[in-house]
Motif scaffolding. Structure first.
Motif, mmCIF file in Angstrom:
data_model
loop_
_atom_site.group_PDB
_atom_site.id
_atom_site.type_symbol
_atom_site.label_atom_id
_atom_site.label_comp_id
_atom_site.label_asym_id
_atom_site.label_seq_id
_atom_site.Cartn_x
_atom_site.Cartn_y
_atom_site.Cartn_z
ATOM 1 N N GLU A 42 100.271 145.157 25.814
ATOM 2 C CA GLU A 42 100.512 146.304 26.473
ATOM 3 C C GLU A 42 100.432 146.321 28.085
ATOM 4 O O GLU A 42 100.853 147.144 28.760
ATOM 5 C CB GLU A 42 99.411 147.679 26.052
ATOM 6 N N VAL A 43 99.868 145.179 28.624
ATOM 7 C CA VAL A 43 99.585 145.124 29.861
ATOM 8 C C VAL A 43 100.387 144.691 30.790
ATOM 9 O O VAL A 43 100.643 144.799 32.199
ATOM 10 C CB VAL A 43 98.261 144.426 30.156
ATOM 11 N N TYR A 44 101.797 144.335 29.950
ATOM 12 C CA TYR A 44 102.849 143.702 30.970
ATOM 13 C C TYR A 44 104.172 144.180 30.296
ATOM 14 O O TYR A 44 104.073 144.167 29.038
ATOM 15 C CB TYR A 44 102.932 142.284 31.157
ATOM 16 N N LYS A 45 105.278 144.400 30.776
ATOM 17 C CA LYS A 45 106.524 144.486 30.251
ATOM 18 C C LYS A 45 107.354 143.204 30.439
ATOM 19 O O LYS A 45 107.409 142.927 31.650
ATOM 20 C CB LYS A 45 107.310 145.822 30.893
ATOM 21 N N GLN A 46 108.184 142.999 29.617
ATOM 22 C CA GLN A 46 108.873 141.599 29.576
ATOM 23 C C GLN A 46 110.361 141.982 29.263
ATOM 24 O O GLN A 46 110.801 142.958 28.499
ATOM 25 C CB GLN A 46 108.274 140.646 28.770
ATOM 26 N N TRP A 66 106.931 148.343 40.657
ATOM 27 C CA TRP A 66 106.859 147.038 39.899
ATOM 28 C C TRP A 66 106.268 146.073 41.011
ATOM 29 O O TRP A 66 106.286 146.269 41.941
ATOM 30 C CB TRP A 66 108.326 146.613 39.559
ATOM 31 N N GLY A 67 105.346 145.382 39.956
ATOM 32 C CA GLY A 67 104.433 144.190 40.615
ATOM 33 C C GLY A 67 104.113 143.239 39.874
ATOM 34 O O GLY A 67 104.167 143.349 38.389
ATOM 35 N N LEU A 68 103.148 142.280 40.127
ATOM 36 C CA LEU A 68 102.322 141.341 39.385
ATOM 37 C C LEU A 68 101.184 141.822 39.030
ATOM 38 O O LEU A 68 100.668 141.214 37.792
ATOM 39 C CB LEU A 68 102.245 140.147 40.422
ATOM 40 N N LEU A 69 100.544 142.986 39.292
ATOM 41 C CA LEU A 69 99.422 143.206 38.451
ATOM 42 C C LEU A 69 99.656 143.853 37.174
ATOM 43 O O LEU A 69 100.470 144.557 37.003
ATOM 44 C CB LEU A 69 98.851 144.437 39.393
ATOM 45 N N PRO A 70 98.753 143.703 36.214
ATOM 46 C CA PRO A 70 99.136 144.113 34.967
ATOM 47 C C PRO A 70 98.774 145.759 34.927
ATOM 48 O O PRO A 70 98.049 146.080 35.884
ATOM 49 C CB PRO A 70 97.910 143.443 34.096
ATOM 50 N N TYR A 71 99.286 146.545 33.835
ATOM 51 C CA TYR A 71 98.935 147.854 33.822
ATOM 52 C C TYR A 71 97.402 147.865 33.196
ATOM 53 O O TYR A 71 96.942 146.889 32.548
ATOM 54 C CB TYR A 71 99.881 148.403 32.992
ATOM 55 N N SER A 72 96.686 149.025 33.688
ATOM 56 C CA SER A 72 95.339 149.066 33.504
ATOM 57 C C SER A 72 95.250 149.647 32.002
ATOM 58 O O SER A 72 95.027 150.807 31.847
ATOM 59 C CB SER A 72 94.466 149.840 34.441
ATOM 60 N N LYS A 73 95.698 149.172 31.011
ATOM 61 C CA LYS A 73 95.466 149.340 29.547
ATOM 62 C C LYS A 73 94.458 148.822 28.825
ATOM 63 O O LYS A 73 94.147 147.513 29.071
ATOM 64 C CB LYS A 73 96.885 149.117 28.854
ATOM 65 N N PRO A 74 93.685 149.329 28.252
ATOM 66 C CA PRO A 74 92.480 148.701 27.606
ATOM 67 C C PRO A 74 92.975 147.695 26.529
ATOM 68 O O PRO A 74 93.631 147.751 25.654
ATOM 69 C CB PRO A 74 91.679 149.863 26.836
ATOM 70 N N ILE A 75 92.039 146.629 26.717
ATOM 71 C CA ILE A 75 92.155 145.673 25.485
ATOM 72 C C ILE A 75 90.872 145.307 24.895
ATOM 73 O O ILE A 75 89.669 145.221 25.475
ATOM 74 C CB ILE A 75 92.544 144.169 26.478
ATOM 75 N N PHE A 98 90.925 147.237 33.251
ATOM 76 C CA PHE A 98 91.653 147.475 32.019
ATOM 77 C C PHE A 98 90.915 148.682 31.391
ATOM 78 O O PHE A 98 91.734 149.626 30.948
ATOM 79 C CB PHE A 98 91.630 146.269 31.179
ATOM 80 N N PRO A 99 89.770 148.634 30.870
ATOM 81 C CA PRO A 99 88.933 147.716 30.443
ATOM 82 C C PRO A 99 89.034 146.763 29.253
ATOM 83 O O PRO A 99 89.808 147.123 28.579
ATOM 84 C CB PRO A 99 87.450 148.531 30.463
ATOM 85 N N ILE A 100 88.319 145.842 29.400
ATOM 86 C CA ILE A 100 88.213 144.799 28.287
ATOM 87 C C ILE A 100 86.946 144.753 27.487
ATOM 88 O O ILE A 100 85.819 144.978 28.173
ATOM 89 C CB ILE A 100 88.505 143.465 28.836
#
Length: 357
Positions: A252-256, A294-303, A109-111
């Protein structure tokens, strides 16, 4: 032989042994190998979250119908004997919490975990984690693994991430969750940890739950909290200090797809939430091979998860509604102050306001 070594190293070994093994086998650059390991580590957790419980149940039923039925029967017998273990603090494993895979999970992400105050080992705590997001990825990485150093940052504190009790009725999945220090989010489990497990315990409750997950979307900072007071009552009954926690970037890591109130989609989600305990969301992240699909992997956004200042809570065996409301209001104010103090440090404008619903 080398392939077996790689698969074992990925889960159990050090990061350097994994990288050296893969580089030696595939002649890939270090950065490419690291990126692929990060993707694999996140994918396995997403699949665990979505299908592991159902998959393990079906596999166990299948084995019962084969010549290996005795293995499944033995496990089921042990499962009956071990049924109440999740309600008694579970069965954490420091070995599992320190697997190399979680460090790759963190770096994807990184976390990051930010400590703002020390926690006394002579007290117990209830952390209110906000927001839920789609999968609570920051909550899992920070408190159910040692990837971000929770044990070093809060020495002597044992974190327990609380999640749906239904997960602990699923074979194999229950044991996997317990190994990370995850427990059911029900009164029996929380009462046991806070009253019969000594001091230095921290239960992490994702307060907004399924209702909050229905409204999470990138760019929106809102929490479902106004009418969520049960965790405050529990804190008062046990004299456990409350700690506000906010994860910047969790949404931020998924769109819904957000269904409006009154729509058929929201009606279905609320029915699931009421009768099953979770609400099905229609969401997507990035694809496995490309961030443009599109897919199941979350976007690599910092948490970035910020653990705030503990609120001292008195022990009151039977707190009145007035007392619950009083400490709830203190908690809400503390969470807002925490958000306002750190929002600009983690990419939000000073004008951003935390919406409390």
């Amino acid at each position: 032989c080398k392939c077996n070594f790689i698969s074992i190293s990925f889960f159990l070994g050090t990061g350097s042994s994994i990288l050296s093994a893969l580089q030696d086998l595939f002649w890939l650059s270090k950065s490419k190998v690291e990126k692929q390991l990060q993707i694999i580590s996140v994918l396995q957790w997403v699949l665990t979250f979505l299908i592991m419980g159902v998959a393990c149940t079906l596999i166990l039923m299948y084995i019962l119908c084969t010549d290996c039925w005795a293995i499944a029967a033995l496990y089921l017998a042990w499962l009956v004997f071990d049924w109440n273990t999740p309600k008694k603090g579970g069965r954490r494993s420091q070995w599992v919490r320190n697997w190399a895979i979680w460090r790759y999970f963190r770096d994807y992400f990184p976390i990051r975990l930010v400590k703002t105050h020390n926690l006394l080992t002579t007290r117990n705590y209830i952390f209110g984690y906000h927001p839920h997001g789609i999968m609570g990825l920051g909550a899992f990485c920070n408190f159910s693994t040692e990837a971000t150093g929770v044990g070093q940052k809060f020495p002597g504190i044992r974190p327990y991430l609380a999640t749906l009790a239904g997960n602990f009725r699923m074979p194999i999945l229950r044991d996997y969750l317990m190994s990370g220090g995850i427990c059911p989010v029900n009164r029996d489990s929380i009462d046991y940890i806070l009253s019969r497990n000594g001091n230095g315990n921290a239960i992490i409750i994702v307060v907004g739950g399924a209702a909050e997950s229905l409204n999470c979307t990138p760019g929106k900072n809102s929490v479902t909290l106004k009418n969520r007071k049960g965790f405050v009552k529990l804190a008062l009954r046990h004299g456990a200090d409350l700690v506000p926690v906010y994860s910047f970037g969790e949404n931020e890591v998924y769109k819904q797809v957000i269904f409006e109130e009154g729509s058929w989609g929201r009606w279905v989600q609320k029915k699931f939430q009421k009768h099953i305990g979770f609400a099905p969301c229609i969401f997507h992240g990035r694809g496995l091979f490309s961030s443009n699909t599109w897919g199941l992997l979350p976007y690599s956004k910092p948490i970035t998860t910020v653990v705030g200042e503990p609120i001292t809570i008195p022990k009151i065996d039977n707190p009145s509604q007035k007392e619950v409301d009083f400490y709830h209001s203190i908690y809400v104010d503390s969470l807002i102050k925490l958000f306002d103090k750190y929002k600009s440090k983690f990419g939000l404008p000073e004008t951003e306001v935390l919406e409390v619903n």
